[in-house]
Enzyme design. Structure first.
Site, PDB file in Angstrom:
ATOM      1  N   HIS A 150       0.696  -1.531  -0.183  1.00 50.11           N
ATOM      2  CA  HIS A 150      -0.035   0.057   0.606  1.00 50.11           C
ATOM      3  C   HIS A 150       1.295   0.728  -0.205  1.00 50.11           C
ATOM      4  O   HIS A 150       1.785   1.058   0.782  1.00 50.11           O
ATOM      5  CB  HIS A 150      -0.623   0.403   1.352  1.00 50.11           C
ATOM      6  N   CYS A 151       0.718   1.885  -0.414  1.00 46.68           N
ATOM      7  CA  CYS A 151       1.680   3.101  -1.215  1.00 46.68           C
ATOM      8  C   CYS A 151       0.749   4.590  -0.635  1.00 46.68           C
ATOM      9  O   CYS A 151      -0.200   4.877  -1.191  1.00 46.68           O
ATOM     10  CB  CYS A 151       2.279   3.578  -2.705  1.00 46.68           C
ATOM     11  N   PRO A 152       1.185   5.315   0.410  1.00 50.05           N
ATOM     12  CA  PRO A 152       0.217   6.289   0.496  1.00 50.05           C
ATOM     13  C   PRO A 152       0.884   7.510  -0.095  1.00 50.05           C
ATOM     14  O   PRO A 152      -0.235   8.432  -0.929  1.00 50.05           O
ATOM     15  CB  PRO A 152       1.287   6.602   2.010  1.00 50.05           C
ATOM     16  N   ASN A 155      -2.046   6.959  -2.649  1.00 49.94           N
ATOM     17  CA  ASN A 155      -3.071   6.863  -1.945  1.00 49.94           C
ATOM     18  C   ASN A 155      -4.361   5.710  -2.579  1.00 49.94           C
ATOM     19  O   ASN A 155      -5.570   5.757  -2.350  1.00 49.94           O
ATOM     20  CB  ASN A 155      -4.162   8.073  -1.716  1.00 49.94           C
ATOM     21  N   ASN A 156      -3.076   4.357  -2.527  1.00 49.20           N
ATOM     22  CA  ASN A 156      -3.985   2.921  -2.836  1.00 49.20           C
ATOM     23  C   ASN A 156      -2.895   2.127  -3.073  1.00 49.20           C
ATOM     24  O   ASN A 156      -1.997   1.892  -2.531  1.00 49.20           O
ATOM     25  CB  ASN A 156      -4.908   3.552  -4.781  1.00 49.20           C
TER      26      ASN A 156
END
Length: 299
Positions: A150-152, A155-156
């Site tokens: 999950h990559c902030p 945002n996904n």
């Protein structure tokens, strides 16, 4: 005796967890994660890219006395920036491969027509039948097929359906960061030999501060995205997600390595479409189906 992973794959072949119609809706619906940290990081990404465009265009290129130097570098930088931001949007707004919530019902289990000894897995957190290589994301609150991480900043989750766009995003951000560093170095070198007032429409202290911040930003982004790009290409060529690598999971699936893995992620044989984040985007169909099916949000 077959392993549980092979038995699960047999079940998926007998009865797909998503029907063709559901897969089409999943690919066309609007997907957005309502995570405050992710939304701030996504906003910061856009702000920093637009800041870089401002400094490159208005501090370095437009005041230049060379028309062709400004034109060629301006077109190249802004073109790559548009591709980077489009890749970011496609990564953020594409369903990464979410498994339908709450499909682990008794009726659905009976419809699978399982044979004795066949095994499936149920996620206790989202009450869904968990396909092979799917992992639960605590932020998206869904099980994601081939979840890498999950990559902030986007945002996904990065998963089966949007990994291609994430790879393009890291590649184009690294490209414009390197381009910005080269332009900044050349501009500093040029302005040292002449008066700073002739190099920029801004005062010398303001121009220097803007360019120093741009160099720091570009160096940081170049390092981060270049490493991520290399990691993603390595994962694709070895058909192994980051989660699977960290957990040291032994593959129970048939690996698609090197070019086979690249073709599976980017779709089809090598072509210029691999580098096009607009490929497959049908905006009119997306808007119609978004009104009809509604956007999917995750809080």
């Amino acid at each position: 005796m077959q392993s549980s992973g092979h038995r699960l794959r047999d079940v998926e072949q007998h009865q797909p967890l998503l029907s063709g119609g559901e897969e089409e809706v999943a690919a066309s619906r609007v997907w957005f994660i309502q995570d405050s940290c992710g939304m701030v990081c996504a906003f910061m990404t856009w702000f920093l890219v637009l800041y870089a465009e401002f400094v490159v265009n208005f501090v370095m290129l437009l005041p230049s006395k060379s028309f062709w130097y400004s034109l060629i570098n301006g077109v190249a930088f802004n073109f790559l920036a548009v591709l980077a931001l489009t890749s970011h949007l496609r990564t953020m707004l594409t369903d990464p491969g979410a498994v339908p919530k709450g499909n682990a019902t008794k009726e659905y289990m009976e419809s699978l027509q399982l044979k004795p000894g066949e095994v499936i897995y149920k996620c206790p957190k989202c009450c869904s039948i968990k396909p092979e290589r799917a992992h639960h994301c605590s932020i998206c609150k869904r099980c994601i097929r081939k979840m890498d991480h999950h990559c902030p900043w986007v945002n996904n989750c990065v998963g089966e359906n949007n990994q291609r766009f994430f790879v393009l995003f890291t590649m184009y951000i690294a490209s414009i960061s390197l381009h910005a560093l080269c332009l900044s170095g050349f501009h500093f070198f040029t302005c040292v030999k002449v008066q700073w007032n002739e190099c920029s429409d801004f005062s010398p202290p303001v121009a220097v501060m803007l360019m120093i911040f741009l160099c720091l930003e570009a160096l940081l982004f170049l390092t981060f995205t270049a490493v991520m790009f290399g990691t993603q290409i390595h994962s694709i060529c070895n058909d192994e997600t980051e989660i699977e690598r960290l957990k040291n999971e032994k593959p129970t699936w048939e690996r698609r390595v090197r070019w086979e893995g690249m073709k599976a992620v980017f779709g089809g044989p090598p072509s210029l479409l691999w580098f096009n984040p607009f490929a497959g985007l049908r905006l009119r169909v997306l808007m119609v189906r978004a009104r009809k099916n509604g956007a999917e949000f995750s809080v």
